[in-house]
Design a protein around this motif. Structure first.
Motif, PDB file in Angstrom:
ATOM      1  N   ARG A  78     -79.653  74.422 -44.844  1.00 14.39           N
ATOM      2  CA  ARG A  78     -79.176  73.787 -46.078  1.00 14.39           C
ATOM      3  C   ARG A  78     -77.803  74.300 -46.501  1.00 14.39           C
ATOM      4  N   GLY A  82     -70.935  69.943 -44.078  1.00 12.21           N
ATOM      5  CA  GLY A  82     -70.704  68.842 -43.150  1.00 12.21           C
ATOM      6  C   GLY A  82     -69.600  69.160 -42.174  1.00 12.21           C
ATOM      7  N   GLY A 106     -85.119  66.567 -42.014  1.00  9.86           N
ATOM      8  CA  GLY A 106     -84.159  66.069 -42.997  1.00  9.86           C
ATOM      9  C   GLY A 106     -82.807  66.747 -42.875  1.00  9.86           C
ATOM     10  N   GLN A 107     -82.798  68.052 -42.639  1.00 10.18           N
ATOM     11  CA  GLN A 107     -81.539  68.767 -42.477  1.00 10.18           C
ATOM     12  C   GLN A 107     -80.814  68.337 -41.193  1.00 10.18           C
ATOM     13  N   GLN A 109     -81.058  65.376 -39.849  1.00  7.40           N
ATOM     14  CA  GLN A 109     -80.510  64.052 -40.168  1.00  7.40           C
ATOM     15  C   GLN A 109     -79.207  64.178 -40.959  1.00  7.40           C
ATOM     16  N   ARG A 110     -79.211  65.066 -41.944  1.00  7.87           N
ATOM     17  CA  ARG A 110     -78.021  65.243 -42.787  1.00  7.87           C
ATOM     18  C   ARG A 110     -76.825  65.713 -41.967  1.00  7.87           C
ATOM     19  N   ARG A 113     -75.233  63.145 -39.457  1.00 11.43           N
ATOM     20  CA  ARG A 113     -74.378  62.088 -39.998  1.00 11.43           C
ATOM     21  C   ARG A 113     -72.899  62.438 -39.944  1.00 11.43           C
TER      22      ARG A 113
END
Length: 333
Positions: A78, A82, A106-107, A109-110, A113
């Motif tokens: 977390r 990016g 989820g991390q 996926q983040r 991106r």
């Protein structure tokens, strides 16, 4: 994939290529070390921009490897910003639990991106698939888990054979040491073939093992069947690859009917007699390619293929690589 564009490299702080290697409980240590050691050596050999490699876990704490060793993270997922250049998800026996962890997925996926390159090692492909990052893509994983991945994620075009697969900016690799081939491919893509060659020499490994080479070594023969009749047929095939090995002839060697032989071979060897013959002939040809200087046409004749072209077609269909390429790759060290 059609309709997608290749992403341009993004730089981390200080104009470095930021690499995040994702771990979880039950990872395979070699999956991590093969990537990190390869990129570290590339840095020491003057790769510019250099790789800034970080090992990350969901909590930022240590994880337990398959071997029982603990590996301490440098950062929590977390807290990774990016603009990651390369995101790599490691594999290991804990891959199924990791893929079921919504926080971890989820991390991933983040970060995916905004990553220029997304990759998995071995069963780390399961996590990428859970994140939807392999949907509609061709991907590979450890050959032993390929059916499991294909069944769980039917939108993924799973190919269990290659050492690694690149589909646009998404890379997946086969089992364990295939991570080293994957990392060398990263170096070549980022810094050129000559830099990758020097890194491979420093690691005392293959200089350019092609990604479409089969994961399972062609020199590791299938275990001899335990059933007496099937074992007798198997031994006859491997001893006489250039002979008449039609099912009717093999049935005569075994002293049973064609139908009964086929049933026995499928039951005890997991393949048809014809497929057993094809595999044995290809193994014999692969051995001759590396251990002799004989022309491909001569090897083809000695191993039961009608011509060099027939051998080339069979080699490409079975292993995804030509006989000449295979010979060159195994002799280039």
């Amino acid at each position: 994939m059609s309709g997608q564009t290749t992403r341009t490299p993004s730089m981390g702080a200080g104009h470095e290529r930021r690499v995040v290697v994702v771990g979880y409980d039950g990872i395979e240590l070699l999956d991590v070390a093969s990537v990190t050691s390869c990129l570290d050596l590339a840095n020491r050999l003057g790769a510019t921009p250099a790789y800034d490699v970080r090992f990350a876990t969901l909590s930022g704490g240590a994880v337990r490897c398959d071997s029982g060793l603990e590996l301490h993270a440098q950062v929590a997922l977390r807290n990774v910003p990016g603009a990651v250049h390369t995101l790599v998800v490691s594999g290991g026996l804990g891959h199924a639990a990791a893929a079921a962890d919504r926080g971890l997925v989820g991390q991933v996926q983040r970060l995916a991106r905004s990553s220029s390159r997304v990759a998995s090692v071995c069963t780390g492909a399961t996590v990428l698939a859970a994140a939807g990052l392999l949907d509609g893509r061709r991907a590979t994983t450890h050959w032993n888990y390929a059916d499991e991945l294909a069944t769980a994620y039917p939108a993924v075009r799973v190919d269990p054979a290659p050492i690694f697969v690149r589909d646009d900016h998404v890379w997946t690799s086969g089992g364990v040491t295939a991570a080293l081939d994957l990392a060398l491919a990263f170096v070549e893509a980022d810094h050129g073939a000559e830099r990758a060659r020097w890194v491979a020499m420093g690691l005392v490994t293959y200089l350019q093992r092609p990604g479409n080479q089969a994961q399972m070594s062609m020199f590791v023969r299938a275990r001899r069947p335990e059933h007496d009749v099937v074992r007798r047929v198997f031994d006859h095939i491997t001893a006489h690859p250039d002979a008449d090995l039609s099912t009717i002839r093999l049935a005569a060697v075994a002293g049973v009917s064609e139908r009964h032989l086929t049933r026995l071979v499928v039951e005890h060897a997991g393949q048809t007699p014809a497929r057993m013959v094809r595999h044995a002939r290809l193994e014999a040809a692969a051995t001759a390619l590396v251990t002799t200087d004989r022309p491909v046409s001569s090897i083809a004749k000695a191993t039961g293929f009608r011509s060099g072209e027939t051998l080339r077609q069979a080699f490409n269909a079975w292993f995804g690589i030509s006989p000449t390429h295979y010979r060159n790759a195994h002799r280039r060290r």
